[in-house]
Design a protein around this motif. Structure first.
Motif, PDB file in Angstrom:
ATOM      1  N   ASN A 263      59.629  47.881  45.311  1.00 22.99           N
ATOM      2  CA  ASN A 263      60.708  46.913  46.321  1.00 22.99           C
ATOM      3  C   ASN A 263      59.896  45.799  47.195  1.00 22.99           C
ATOM      4  OD1 ASN A 263      61.657  49.760  46.870  1.00 22.99           O
ATOM      5  ND2 ASN A 263      60.184  50.671  47.822  1.00 22.99           N
ATOM      6  N   VAL A 264      60.102  44.595  45.844  1.00 24.35           N
ATOM      7  CA  VAL A 264      59.233  43.934  46.221  1.00 24.35           C
ATOM      8  C   VAL A 264      60.710  43.159  46.530  1.00 24.35           C
ATOM      9  CG1 VAL A 264      58.553  41.526  45.030  1.00 24.35           C
ATOM     10  CG2 VAL A 264      57.564  43.739  44.031  1.00 24.35           C
ATOM     11  N   LYS A 265      60.013  41.592  48.637  1.00 25.24           N
ATOM     12  CA  LYS A 265      60.755  41.126  48.948  1.00 25.24           C
ATOM     13  C   LYS A 265      60.015  40.170  49.319  1.00 25.24           C
ATOM     14  CE  LYS A 265      64.533  44.025  49.890  1.00 25.24           C
ATOM     15  NZ  LYS A 265      65.713  44.625  51.471  1.00 25.24           N
ATOM     16  N   GLY A 266      59.258  39.747  48.649  1.00 24.27           N
ATOM     17  CA  GLY A 266      58.178  38.316  48.987  1.00 24.27           C
ATOM     18  C   GLY A 266      57.401  38.929  49.955  1.00 24.27           C
ATOM     19  N   GLU A 267      56.893  40.110  49.321  1.00 21.83           N
ATOM     20  CA  GLU A 267      55.650  40.278  49.305  1.00 21.83           C
ATOM     21  C   GLU A 267      55.079  41.749  48.887  1.00 21.83           C
ATOM     22  OE1 GLU A 267      57.313  43.464  53.552  1.00 21.83           O
ATOM     23  OE2 GLU A 267      55.951  41.748  53.921  1.00 21.83           O
ATOM     24  N   CYS A 268      53.974  41.727  48.452  1.00 23.52           N
ATOM     25  CA  CYS A 268      53.550  43.141  48.281  1.00 23.52           C
ATOM     26  C   CYS A 268      52.266  43.955  48.569  1.00 23.52           C
ATOM     27  CB  CYS A 268      53.016  42.992  46.631  1.00 23.52           C
ATOM     28  SG  CYS A 268      52.817  43.872  45.638  1.00 23.52           S
ATOM     29  N   LYS A 269      51.860  45.261  49.051  1.00 26.56           N
ATOM     30  CA  LYS A 269      51.374  45.412  49.744  1.00 26.56           C
ATOM     31  C   LYS A 269      50.737  46.836  48.273  1.00 26.56           C
ATOM     32  CE  LYS A 269      49.730  48.164  53.384  1.00 26.56           C
ATOM     33  NZ  LYS A 269      50.155  49.052  55.056  1.00 26.56           N
ATOM     34  N   MET A 270      49.085  46.625  49.018  1.00 21.84           N
ATOM     35  CA  MET A 270      48.445  48.310  47.735  1.00 21.84           C
ATOM     36  C   MET A 270      47.088  48.314  48.589  1.00 21.84           C
ATOM     37  SD  MET A 270      47.690  46.896  43.655  1.00 21.84           S
ATOM     38  CE  MET A 270      49.650  46.680  43.889  1.00 21.84           C
ATOM     39  N   ASN A 271      46.837  49.571  48.416  1.00 28.90           N
ATOM     40  CA  ASN A 271      45.824  50.128  48.704  1.00 28.90           C
ATOM     41  C   ASN A 271      44.569  49.819  47.890  1.00 28.90           C
ATOM     42  OD1 ASN A 271      47.316  51.369  50.959  1.00 28.90           O
ATOM     43  ND2 ASN A 271      47.059  53.404  49.819  1.00 28.90           N
ATOM     44  N   VAL A 272      43.587  48.845  48.382  1.00 28.63           N
ATOM     45  CA  VAL A 272      42.694  48.218  47.897  1.00 28.63           C
ATOM     46  C   VAL A 272      41.178  48.351  48.915  1.00 28.63           C
ATOM     47  CG1 VAL A 272      42.906  46.413  46.836  1.00 28.63           C
ATOM     48  CG2 VAL A 272      41.091  47.162  45.873  1.00 28.63           C
ATOM     49  N   GLN A 273      40.043  48.566  48.457  1.00 33.82           N
ATOM     50  CA  GLN A 273      38.832  48.465  49.070  1.00 33.82           C
ATOM     51  C   GLN A 273      38.485  46.783  49.135  1.00 33.82           C
ATOM     52  OE1 GLN A 273      37.303  51.051  50.775  1.00 33.82           O
ATOM     53  NE2 GLN A 273      35.745  49.148  52.213  1.00 33.82           N
ATOM     54  N   VAL A 274      38.485  46.119  50.684  1.00 33.33           N
ATOM     55  CA  VAL A 274      38.190  44.813  50.753  1.00 33.33           C
ATOM     56  C   VAL A 274      37.109  45.404  51.339  1.00 33.33           C
ATOM     57  CG1 VAL A 274      38.755  43.518  52.374  1.00 33.33           C
ATOM     58  CG2 VAL A 274      41.127  44.306  51.577  1.00 33.33           C
ATOM     59  N   ASP A 275      36.604  44.362  50.268  1.00 33.24           N
ATOM     60  CA  ASP A 275      34.638  43.854  50.351  1.00 33.24           C
ATOM     61  C   ASP A 275      34.421  42.407  51.064  1.00 33.24           C
ATOM     62  OD1 ASP A 275      34.078  46.483  49.503  1.00 33.24           O
ATOM     63  OD2 ASP A 275      34.236  45.697  47.653  1.00 33.24           O
ATOM     64  N   ALA A 276      33.396  42.022  51.645  1.00 30.41           N
ATOM     65  CA  ALA A 276      33.262  41.055  52.228  1.00 30.41           C
ATOM     66  C   ALA A 276      32.887  39.893  50.631  1.00 30.41           C
ATOM     67  CB  ALA A 276      31.997  40.493  52.672  1.00 30.41           C
ATOM     68  N   GLY A 277      33.387  38.798  50.713  1.00 33.02           N
ATOM     69  CA  GLY A 277      33.030  37.470  49.730  1.00 33.02           C
ATOM     70  C   GLY A 277      34.597  37.194  49.121  1.00 33.02           C
ATOM     71  N   GLU A 278      34.845  36.013  48.312  1.00 35.53           N
ATOM     72  CA  GLU A 278      35.105  35.541  47.787  1.00 35.53           C
ATOM     73  C   GLU A 278      36.040  36.155  46.585  1.00 35.53           C
ATOM     74  OE1 GLU A 278      35.578  31.398  48.019  1.00 35.53           O
ATOM     75  OE2 GLU A 278      35.700  30.432  49.987  1.00 35.53           O
TER      76      GLU A 278
END
Length: 902
Positions: A263-278
């Motif tokens: 269901n892409v319309k210019g955005e994509c969401k996905m569950n992922v653990q966000v950690d500090a750092g680039e």
């Protein structure tokens, strides 16, 4: 025996190899050659023969591609010793669809100077029994800008005419007996669906074969940006870019971090653990025409995009402040340092305030308007690493409580001893409730004894004040919550004529407003006030208050009308009375004045002409007059013009004109151009004609006047004659002068006279009769008459006393016995006056005299009779002692003694 056979076989083999090498033929070549196809692409695969394993250098394979047994391409493929023994492949794309013609491939190996024999593999189109022709390729997707060859395959006996793409014709070539090809460059995308390739037949009755092809672009996505809302998922956004135009045949597929996005319309969401750092966040987009890869490198712990606040409400509401609360659906937000914006909307006004705090979930809003309706909404972001504002929350509204009105904006208008106190009716956001009334209080500065009055639904109060005194006036507004703070204006003592004097200058507006600027005044402690009204009828005054330090203002009013002159006054606001600084007059927009503006007058001065006019009424001036210009026109051609910049001028002169007919056109000069055109026509006469005309007019005037006088005199001649030439009464004379009872008396003149001067005088008698015009001749009264040889005189005679002349009377009245006193009696007559000297006895006077008045001496004249008053004086020198003594008199006078008989 067997051993010898094996040795012989080896010898033969070695001899054969030696002969092959000597002939340049390699025994290492391809094997297991296969040919597969898809659309216009041919995939060729093969393997190495086992003998190739002994090679220690690069092995070259030569590929030759043929269409209809004609070579169209040559390719060399290098195989390293490490790659020998594996399966090799090569993709080749034909410019023709495989259905259009037979395609074949020839393959051989080359090692140094030795080559293997050719291996041949052919791919021919599936031959069908065609009832109708066909066009290839069909239902294919092509990239904009590519070059494509289309072919038309026709059955036997069908004649070809031409080919075209969407009605665009191109050159065609014949590939075989029944196959024709057209090569075109695809310059633009096919919209809205596909492009049509048509193969037109010579026989128009037969249906032309057609094919549908899709023309579009590869993905053009860009600007990838990733963020998180809760540190447990990632959201990436990008710009889709140019449209591909081939979504039906080749949908773009997206992958984030290798996982497909749905269901892409210019955005994509996905569950992922966000950690500090680039780290790199990678997105790919692909369709049949191409592929694009986007990468965003970021530390998402610094890219927190918050969700909007929920359950917004006003918990505590007062008149001028409220408490606003909300709830966070994400518990993590209560631990973050936040910044929130509150959007306050009321009456088409938007204001935004910012608040800070950890886990911020309520704010206090101050400085609100009492008795007012507000709509509010909130959005927040993280700090110190601010990334983005959240979406606005769902709005909520509330009503503040009421309060006393705001202080009124007050001003004054002074005309003589008539003072008008003005105030602006408070707006809804100033009244804080329904205004019940206004109270006006005024008092002299000296005694401070206030006078009060109240008004309902009015914005002014008319007061009769003594302008020689200074007054303090205050105005308050009252509603259900109380009265406003008093607004004060000071009315200063004015000049005896009740005016404030200051110089006036001009100003011109633009864009529907007037821009004013003035010099700063040290007395302006609380700013400035600018008021304005129409110059001719200043009945509706408007004003604007300017903050301290500002010396300019742009004045705009809904009541402004173009072409109407307004007066603007600038006052310094002080702690006492306002001080008038400047006055301006001007137009918001100047308009051209109407024609026939002037009342022209024409006057010829010799060969010059002076055209004059009256001053223009201010009501007719829709612009400032900057001067005047006078055009002189003869025979429909302008021959001269004169102008002046003097706005007070009322005449212009055109000089050195010849006789003839002229038109003079006067115009007023304004910033909007020349306007108010007024014409006057005139004929110039020569000087001789003018002089003759003047003489004729004078003569005619004199003749008319004389004729009128003659007619009037003729009609009233009898009256004029009586007034100017009255009739003369004739005296009644006897036959003889001075006779009494037969005796004659002679006048004895003085011895200074000769004998010839002795006159024989007849006796003169006076009858006792009434004279004309009511004057009565008194009986028994002696008269004095003057007689000369030429007749009677009625001119005044100047009396002088000559030497005495004596005569002796023979008859004297009995009254002569008494003493006489001189008395001058005057009897008026229409023709002359006689002044008589009468003698009376003692103090006794005669009452029978009709009228007595003092006369004037008579002047002696020898000319004829003149109709003037006659005054004659008779002097009698007589005493009681000597009644017979001579009487002294002038020689021209005759004494008329009283006749006893009369």
């Amino acid at each position: 025996m067997i051993r010898w056979f094996l040795l012989f076989s080896l010898f033969c083999k070695s001899t054969q190899d030696a002969n092959g090498q000597e002939n340049g033929v390699s025994h290492c070549g391809p094997q297991n050659l296969t040919l597969t196809s898809s659309d216009q692409m041919i995939l060729l695969t093969w393997e190495d023969e086992p003998s190739c394993s002994t090679l220690h250098d690069v092995l070259i394979y030569e590929l030759v591609f043929l269409i209809e047994d004609k070579t169209v391409d040559n390719v060399e493929v290098a195989v390293t010793p490490e790659q020998i023994g594996s399966t090799h492949s090569w993709n080749w794309t034909s410019h023709l669809a495989l259905e259009c013609a037979s395609h074949s491939v020839r393959l051989r190996s080359r090692y140094k100077n030795q080559t293997s024999s050719w291996k041949h593999e052919q791919k021919s189109p599936e031959i069908k029994t065609l009832q109708e022709g066909e066009v290839f390729p069909k239902d294919r997707v092509f990239k904009v800008g590519s070059t494509v060859t289309f072919c038309c395959v026709l059955p036997e006996g069908i004649l070809f005419n031409k080919m075209y793409l969407n009605r665009f014709e191109s050159n065609t070539t014949q590939i075989s007996n029944q196959t024709y090809a057209m090569t075109v460059r695809l310059e633009k995308a096919a919209t809205p669906s596909c492009a049509i390739v048509t193969c037109e037949l010579s026989d128009r009755n037969k249906r032309s074969p057609k094919a549908c092809v899709y023309i579009g672009y590869p993905p053009d996505d860009r600007d990838l940006q990733c963020e998180t809302r809760d540190l447990r998922s990632v959201e990436c956004h990008w710009n889709v870019g140019r449209e591909t135009h081939v979504p039906q045949k080749s949908k773009t597929i997206y992958h984030l971090l290798g996982r497909e996005c749905v269901n892409v319309k210019g955005e994509c969401k996905m569950n992922v653990q966000v950690d500090a750092g680039e780290r790199n966040w990678t997105l790919t987009a692909e369709n049949q025409l191409g592929k694009v890869e986007l990468t965003d490198r970021a530390d998402l712990t610094k890219r927190v995009h918050m969700s909007p606040p929920e359950q917004l409400k006003a918990s505590t509401v007062n008149a001028r402040n409220i408490t606003l609360e909300w709830v966070w659906t994400e518990p993590l937000y209560y631990n973050l340092s936040l910044i929130c914006q509150v959007n306050i909307n009321h009456s088409e006004t938007n204001t935004i305030t910012e608040k800070f705090g950890v886990g911020l979930h309520f704010v206090v809003l101050n400085d609100l308007i009492p008795h007012w309706t507000y709509d509010v909404k909130v959005r927040c972001g993280t700090t110190p690493h601010f990334w983005k504002w959240s979406s606005w929350s769902t709005g909520t509204n509330f009503n503040t409580k009421g309060d006393v009105p705001d202080a009124l904006d007050v001003w004054r208008q002074v005309t003589g001893n008539h003072v008008i106190i003005l105030w602006k009716m408070p707006l809804d956001n100033q009244s804080h409730g329904h205004i019940e009334d206004y109270e006006v209080t005024w008092a002299k500065t000296a005694d401070r004894k206030p006078n009060r009055t109240k008004f309902h639904n009015k914005d002014r109060a008319e007061l009769s004040l003594d302008t020689s005194e200074e007054y303090i006036v205050t105005v308050t507004a009252r509603n259900a919550y109380g009265s406003s703070s008093p607004s004060t204006v000071v009315i200063p003592s004015l000049n005896p004529d009740g005016t404030e004097r200051v110089n006036t200058s001009q100003v011109i507006g633009s864009n529907g407003s007037i821009s004013l600027s003035w010099s700063a005044s040290p007395t302006a402690s609380c700013g400035y006030i600018v008021d304005w009204c129409r110059t001719l009828e200043c009945s509706n005054v408007e004003w604007l208050k300017v903050a301290p330090g500002e010396t300019s203002a742009s004045i705009f009013s809904k009541t402004f009308i173009g072409g109407v002159r307004y007066s603007f006054s600038v006052y310094a606001c002080t702690q006492e009375a306002p001080v008038l600084l400047e006055r301006r007059e001007g137009y918001v927009h100047e308009k051209s004045m109407e024609d026939n503006l002037f009342k022209l007058k024409f006057k010829q001065q010799g060969s010059d002409v002076v055209v004059s006019w009256d001053q223009i009424n201010l009501r007719k001036q829709s612009a400032f007059i900057r001067g005047y210009v006078l055009y002189c026109e003869a025979n429909n051609k302008i021959i001269n013009n004169v102008s002046t910049d003097n706005t007070d001028a009322t005449s212009l002169k055109v000089e050195n004109l010849s006789t003839g007919f002229y038109k003079f056109r006067l115009k007023a000069k304004t910033t909007d151009g020349e306007c108010g055109t007024t014409e006057i026509a005139a004929t110039l006469d020569s000087q001789t004609d003018t002089m003759v005309s003047s003489v004729v007019i004078c003569l005619v005037t004199v003749f008319v006047v004389l004729s009128l006088i003659t007619v009037l005199c003729y009609r009233h001649w009898a009256c004029i004659k009586r007034k100017v030439y009255p009739p003369i009464p004739k005296p009644v004379l006897t036959e003889k002068w001075f006779t009494s009872q037969g005796e004659n008396h002679f006048l004895r003149v003085d011895q200074h006279h000769s004998e010839g001067d002795t006159v024989n005088v007849s006796e003169l008698h006076c009858n006792s009769v009434a004279l004309e015009n009511g004057y009565i001749s008194q009986e028994n009264m002696p008269f004095v008459f003057s007689q000369t040889p030429k007749g009677y005189y009625n001119q005044p005679l100047k009396i002088s006393i000559p030497p005495p002349l004596t005569f002796t009377t023979t008859a004297v009245s009995s009254q002569s016995e008494a003493p006489c006193s001189p008395f001058k009696g005057v009897f008026r007559n229409p023709s002359y006056n006689l002044i008589m000297q009468k003698c009376t006895t003692g103090d006794q006077q005669s009452n029978s005299d009709p009228e007595l008045q003092e006369g004037t001496p008579l002047e002696r004249s020898s000319s004829g009779y003149q109709p003037q008053s006659i005054t004659e004086t008779l002097t009698v020198n007589q005493t009681t002692d000597d009644l017979e003594s001579p009487v002294s008199c002038v020689s021209t006078y005759i004494l008329l003694p009283k006749s006893p008989s009369n």
